[in-house]
Design a protein around this motif. Structure first.
Motif, mmCIF file in Angstrom:
data_model
loop_
_atom_site.group_PDB
_atom_site.id
_atom_site.type_symbol
_atom_site.label_atom_id
_atom_site.label_comp_id
_atom_site.label_asym_id
_atom_site.label_seq_id
_atom_site.Cartn_x
_atom_site.Cartn_y
_atom_site.Cartn_z
ATOM 1 N N VAL A 173 0.767 -1.124 -0.111
ATOM 2 C CA VAL A 173 -0.037 0.192 -0.047
ATOM 3 C C VAL A 173 0.757 1.247 -0.102
ATOM 4 O O VAL A 173 0.566 2.284 -0.667
ATOM 5 C CB VAL A 173 -0.891 0.179 1.177
ATOM 6 C CG1 VAL A 173 -1.709 1.291 1.379
ATOM 7 C CG2 VAL A 173 -2.002 -1.250 1.185
ATOM 8 N N ALA A 174 2.006 1.243 0.754
ATOM 9 C CA ALA A 174 2.885 2.284 0.920
ATOM 10 C C ALA A 174 4.415 1.918 1.092
ATOM 11 O O ALA A 174 4.530 0.819 1.830
ATOM 12 C CB ALA A 174 2.233 3.193 1.756
ATOM 13 N N THR A 175 5.320 2.631 0.853
ATOM 14 C CA THR A 175 6.569 2.475 1.086
ATOM 15 C C THR A 175 7.282 3.669 1.718
ATOM 16 O O THR A 175 6.743 4.521 1.497
ATOM 17 C CB THR A 175 7.394 1.998 -0.208
ATOM 18 O OG1 THR A 175 7.400 3.111 -1.186
ATOM 19 C CG2 THR A 175 6.719 0.704 -0.638
ATOM 20 N N ALA A 176 8.523 3.679 2.274
ATOM 21 C CA ALA A 176 9.334 4.636 2.670
ATOM 22 C C ALA A 176 10.164 5.264 1.533
ATOM 23 O O ALA A 176 10.478 6.586 1.594
ATOM 24 C CB ALA A 176 10.020 4.151 3.930
ATOM 25 N N LYS A 177 10.692 4.495 0.873
ATOM 26 C CA LYS A 177 11.577 4.877 -0.211
ATOM 27 C C LYS A 177 11.205 4.488 -1.805
ATOM 28 O O LYS A 177 11.333 5.642 -2.505
ATOM 29 C CB LYS A 177 13.070 4.180 0.299
ATOM 30 C CG LYS A 177 14.181 4.327 -0.883
ATOM 31 C CD LYS A 177 15.333 4.009 -0.412
ATOM 32 C CE LYS A 177 16.465 4.336 -1.096
ATOM 33 N NZ LYS A 177 17.798 3.435 -0.928
ATOM 34 N N ASP A 178 11.033 3.507 -1.965
ATOM 35 C CA ASP A 178 10.700 2.931 -3.387
ATOM 36 C C ASP A 178 9.238 3.117 -3.873
ATOM 37 O O ASP A 178 8.498 1.951 -3.369
ATOM 38 C CB ASP A 178 11.526 1.788 -3.643
ATOM 39 C CG ASP A 178 11.508 1.206 -5.198
ATOM 40 O OD1 ASP A 178 10.910 2.230 -5.869
ATOM 41 O OD2 ASP A 178 12.099 0.303 -5.598
ATOM 42 N N GLU A 179 8.787 3.945 -4.356
ATOM 43 C CA GLU A 179 7.459 3.916 -4.720
ATOM 44 C C GLU A 179 6.983 3.028 -5.839
ATOM 45 O O GLU A 179 5.653 2.613 -5.893
ATOM 46 C CB GLU A 179 6.846 5.430 -5.211
ATOM 47 C CG GLU A 179 6.858 6.498 -3.660
ATOM 48 C CD GLU A 179 6.109 7.580 -4.302
ATOM 49 O OE1 GLU A 179 4.809 7.630 -4.400
ATOM 50 O OE2 GLU A 179 6.842 8.811 -4.325
ATOM 51 N N SER A 180 7.948 2.499 -6.426
ATOM 52 C CA SER A 180 7.544 1.633 -7.700
ATOM 53 C C SER A 180 7.170 0.191 -7.208
ATOM 54 O O SER A 180 6.525 -0.420 -7.661
ATOM 55 C CB SER A 180 8.849 1.286 -8.596
ATOM 56 O OG SER A 180 9.988 0.732 -7.979
ATOM 57 N N LEU A 181 7.284 0.150 -5.840
ATOM 58 C CA LEU A 181 6.923 -1.257 -5.044
ATOM 59 C C LEU A 181 5.456 -1.073 -4.896
ATOM 60 O O LEU A 181 4.912 -2.318 -4.614
ATOM 61 C CB LEU A 181 7.709 -1.680 -4.069
ATOM 62 C CG LEU A 181 9.291 -1.815 -3.923
ATOM 63 C CD1 LEU A 181 9.804 -1.700 -2.803
ATOM 64 C CD2 LEU A 181 9.469 -2.901 -4.785
ATOM 65 N N VAL A 182 4.859 -0.080 -4.664
ATOM 66 C CA VAL A 182 3.436 0.239 -4.393
ATOM 67 C C VAL A 182 2.565 -0.518 -5.399
ATOM 68 O O VAL A 182 2.833 -0.435 -6.687
ATOM 69 C CB VAL A 182 2.984 1.538 -4.264
ATOM 70 C CG1 VAL A 182 1.731 1.670 -4.247
ATOM 71 C CG2 VAL A 182 3.704 2.333 -3.122
ATOM 72 N N GLY A 183 1.551 -1.527 -4.597
ATOM 73 C CA GLY A 183 0.810 -2.379 -5.916
ATOM 74 C C GLY A 183 1.419 -3.683 -6.334
ATOM 75 O O GLY A 183 0.390 -4.500 -6.519
ATOM 76 N N GLN A 184 2.602 -3.884 -5.872
ATOM 77 C CA GLN A 184 2.963 -5.235 -6.133
ATOM 78 C C GLN A 184 2.534 -6.294 -5.114
ATOM 79 O O GLN A 184 2.307 -5.742 -3.829
ATOM 80 C CB GLN A 184 4.577 -5.250 -5.971
ATOM 81 C CG GLN A 184 5.332 -4.782 -7.033
ATOM 82 C CD GLN A 184 7.017 -4.880 -7.044
ATOM 83 O OE1 GLN A 184 7.379 -5.664 -6.489
ATOM 84 N NE2 GLN A 184 7.619 -3.955 -7.807
ATOM 85 N N ASN A 185 2.313 -7.294 -5.293
ATOM 86 C CA ASN A 185 1.655 -8.352 -4.423
ATOM 87 C C ASN A 185 2.756 -9.336 -3.892
ATOM 88 O O ASN A 185 3.777 -9.991 -4.749
ATOM 89 C CB ASN A 185 0.823 -9.205 -5.302
ATOM 90 C CG ASN A 185 -0.106 -10.195 -4.121
ATOM 91 O OD1 ASN A 185 0.176 -11.349 -3.881
ATOM 92 N ND2 ASN A 185 -1.383 -9.616 -3.635
ATOM 93 N N MET A 186 2.908 -9.508 -2.221
ATOM 94 C CA MET A 186 3.635 -10.322 -1.966
ATOM 95 C C MET A 186 3.208 -11.456 -1.179
ATOM 96 O O MET A 186 3.868 -12.225 -0.262
ATOM 97 C CB MET A 186 4.408 -9.405 -0.528
ATOM 98 C CG MET A 186 5.155 -8.172 -0.829
ATOM 99 S SD MET A 186 6.657 -8.327 -1.718
ATOM 100 C CE MET A 186 6.270 -7.911 -3.638
ATOM 101 N N THR A 187 2.242 -11.898 -1.710
ATOM 102 C CA THR A 187 1.410 -13.154 -1.418
ATOM 103 C C THR A 187 2.606 -14.473 -1.913
ATOM 104 O O THR A 187 3.030 -14.263 -2.765
ATOM 105 C CB THR A 187 0.271 -13.444 -1.985
ATOM 106 O OG1 THR A 187 -0.813 -12.627 -1.451
ATOM 107 C CG2 THR A 187 -0.559 -14.930 -1.662
ATOM 108 N N GLY A 188 2.576 -15.305 -0.769
ATOM 109 C CA GLY A 188 3.576 -16.398 -1.049
ATOM 110 C C GLY A 188 4.861 -16.092 -0.576
ATOM 111 O O GLY A 188 5.726 -17.132 -0.378
#
Length: 332
Positions: A173-188
């Motif tokens: 949902v949100a990051t401190a540094k790398d906004e490109s990670l927003v929206g990525q799914n970490m399931t698994g």
């Protein structure tokens, strides 16, 4: 604390000087022993010649007998001295070993205390309103507020690669540094699944993260709403370079080595970063003792080296990950 470390280094230096003097003494005693053996042979040959000379050689025979007795006494004294020198050498090694075990314990304790603070961080920050609202009221405003808070934490603390907020579906949902990670799914991902499964703080083992370009540990904690219901996960990425700093500051002799190993025996920190997660130390008896659960602290003497070891005890609520510190000290 620094004063104690310096004193320990002086102890190591003095003990190594003592061992060097012992070696020199052993060399000197070997020379005396050789002289004694040669004198004994000379006395034997002289006795034989005196016997051949008959009456004329009686006086010389008395001298030969005394020389033989002197040589035997000298040889016995030399043997006793060698035994004493060996005992001194053994005691010196034991003193060095005990001191080296203290260094191993002190180092893993420093690491545990550092990681305990990281364990506290993730739990405290998971309760911040801005992070909670980014999950209970998802939207651009709450996302920006959460990001601004995490960016501030990231800047102040300096020990993290990244901070993340995720919803229950595993979406960042949100990051401190790398906004490109927003929206990525970490399931698994293990760290996400374990946190959701246990509904408690989960600490990963050390791993290399391509996305942040470094070795890291993930600290993850459930984020809860006002009713105590889990609504997401807050996760940090600790910068492992700060553990390397602890290792670099350990005062050791130039020939000595120090390493942190994980519960499988892999090196996860040392002064040679190329070894990290690449080299195993399971061939050492010291490591085998730790991994077998026989001992949590102690030392072995292998291949003319002392290997001191200390298993993590954790610190307060942080129970540790089964890591150990191994210190190698040459006694050759």
């Amino acid at each position: 604390m620094e004063k104690v470390i310096v004193n320990n280094l002086n102890v190591s230096k003095l003990m190594n000087e003592l061992k060097e003097d012992n070696k020199n003494m052993q060399g000197t005693m070997k020379k005396i022993k050789d002289i004694s053996i040669k004198s004994n042979i000379l006395a034997l040959n002289s006795g034989i010649e005196a016997a051949r000379a008959g009456t004329a050689g009686r006086g010389f025979a008395v001298v030969a007998t005394e020389i033989k007795k002197f040589a035997e006494d000298s040889l016995n004294a030399s043997n006793e001295s060698e035994e004493l020198i060996e005992r001194i050498q053994q005691k010196a090694n034991e003193i060095i070993a005990v001191r080296t075990v203290d260094i191993a314990f002190d180092t893993i304790d420093k690491i545990d205390r550092n990681l305990f603070e990281r364990n506290c961080d993730v739990q405290a920050w998971a309760t911040f309103d801005a992070l909670i609202k980014s999950l209970t009221h998802p939207g651009e405003d709450t996302k920006q507020a959460a990001q601004a808070l995490m960016e501030n934490i990231y800047t102040i603390y300096e020990v993290y690669f990244e901070l993340l907020v995720l919803d229950l579906e595993g979406n960042i949902v949100a990051t401190a540094k790398d906004e490109s990670l927003v929206g990525q799914n970490m399931t698994g991902r293990e760290w996400f699944e374990k946190t959701i499964e246990s509904d408690d703080v989960y600490v990963s083992d050390l791993y290399y993260s391509p996305s942040i370009g470094g070795h890291t540990i993930a600290y993850s904690c459930p984020v809860r709403n006002e009713d105590g219901k889990t609504i997401g996960v807050f996760s940090t990425r600790f910068n492992w370079d700060f553990i390397f700093d602890i290792i670099e500051r350990v005062k050791l002799d130039q020939k000595s080595q120090i390493a942190v190993i994980n519960s499988e025996g892999y090196i996860i920190a040392s002064k040679n970063k190329e070894e990290i997660l690449e080299k195993k130390l399971t061939h050492l008896q010291a490591v085998q003792h730790i991994l077998s659960g026989k001992e949590t602290r102690g030392y072995t003497i292998e291949n003319n080296c002392i290997y001191a070891y200390s298993l993590t005890e954790g610190y307060n609520a942080y129970k540790g990950k089964g890591w150990s510190v191994i210190v190698e000290e040459s006694i050759g």
